[in-house]
Design an enzyme around this catalytic site. Structure first.
Site, PDB file in Angstrom:
ATOM      1  N   CYS A   1       0.779  -1.157  -0.006  1.00 19.23           N
ATOM      2  CA  CYS A   1      -0.021  -0.093  -0.114  1.00 19.23           C
ATOM      3  C   CYS A   1       0.930   1.182   0.029  1.00 19.23           C
ATOM      4  CB  CYS A   1      -0.908   0.049   1.237  1.00 19.23           C
ATOM      5  SG  CYS A   1      -1.621   1.397   1.721  1.00 19.23           S
TER       6      CYS A   1
ATOM      7  N   CYS B   1       0.135   4.005   2.687  1.00 23.53           N
ATOM      8  CA  CYS B   1       0.647   3.295   3.939  1.00 23.53           C
ATOM      9  C   CYS B   1       2.202   3.738   4.356  1.00 23.53           C
ATOM     10  CB  CYS B   1       0.405   1.744   4.053  1.00 23.53           C
ATOM     11  SG  CYS B   1      -1.232   1.481   3.954  1.00 23.53           S
TER      12      CYS B   1
END
Ligand SMILES: [Zn+2]
Length: 148
Positions: free
Chosen positions: A74, A77
């Protein structure tokens, strides 16, 4: 933030190195307390939690816990990780910063009904206070963490 409830002292805090729970008198928080097991500094670094460690820590930790549900694939993230780490340094001793890898720990992600990451969940005494999905700039993150 020093809590004056005597039941909260010593504080129970997880070690970012070995995840052991340590007891730290609140007046020692400013002294850079080290883990009694592995000598890692207890404050200022996010703690990576698997399901077993999560249950142990969430049940015993004296401070509010903010959990970053993330995954290596991600991009947002990964982009937010340094912000989260910086907030962990800024707010050391006020709350515990934890990270849960949603790919390694799908059970935890399911328990918290994580649908989109990064997702931050703020817990106190094992109870969810609030959550926010998506990366936040550091000032917003700290505002979100400290509000009411
Ligand atoms: Zn340790």
């Amino acid at each position: 933030m020093v809590r004056d409830n005597p039941a909260m002292d010593p504080l129970v805090l997880p070690c970012p190195g070995c995840r052991a729970l340590n007891r730290v008198p609140s007046q020692r928080l400013g002294d850079g307390p080290l883990c009694s097991t592995c000598r890692t500094p207890l404050l200022g670094t996010p703690v990576e939690l698997d399901t077993a460690a999560f249950d142990r820590v969430a049940g015993k930790c004296s401070l509010p816990i903010v959990v970053d549900f993330w995954a290596a694939w991600c991009g947002p993230c990964r982009a937010m990780a340094p912000t989260f780490a910086a907030a962990a340094r800024d707010l050391a001793g006020r709350m515990v910063f934890a990270k849960v890898d949603t790919e390694a720990e799908p059970t935890l992600a399911a328990r918290f009904q994580i649908r989109s990451i990064p997702c931050l969940v703020l817990l106190d005494g094992g109870r969810e206070l609030r959550r926010v999905t998506g990366a936040l700039p550091k000032a917003h993150l700290e505002q979100w963490l400290l509000r009411g």
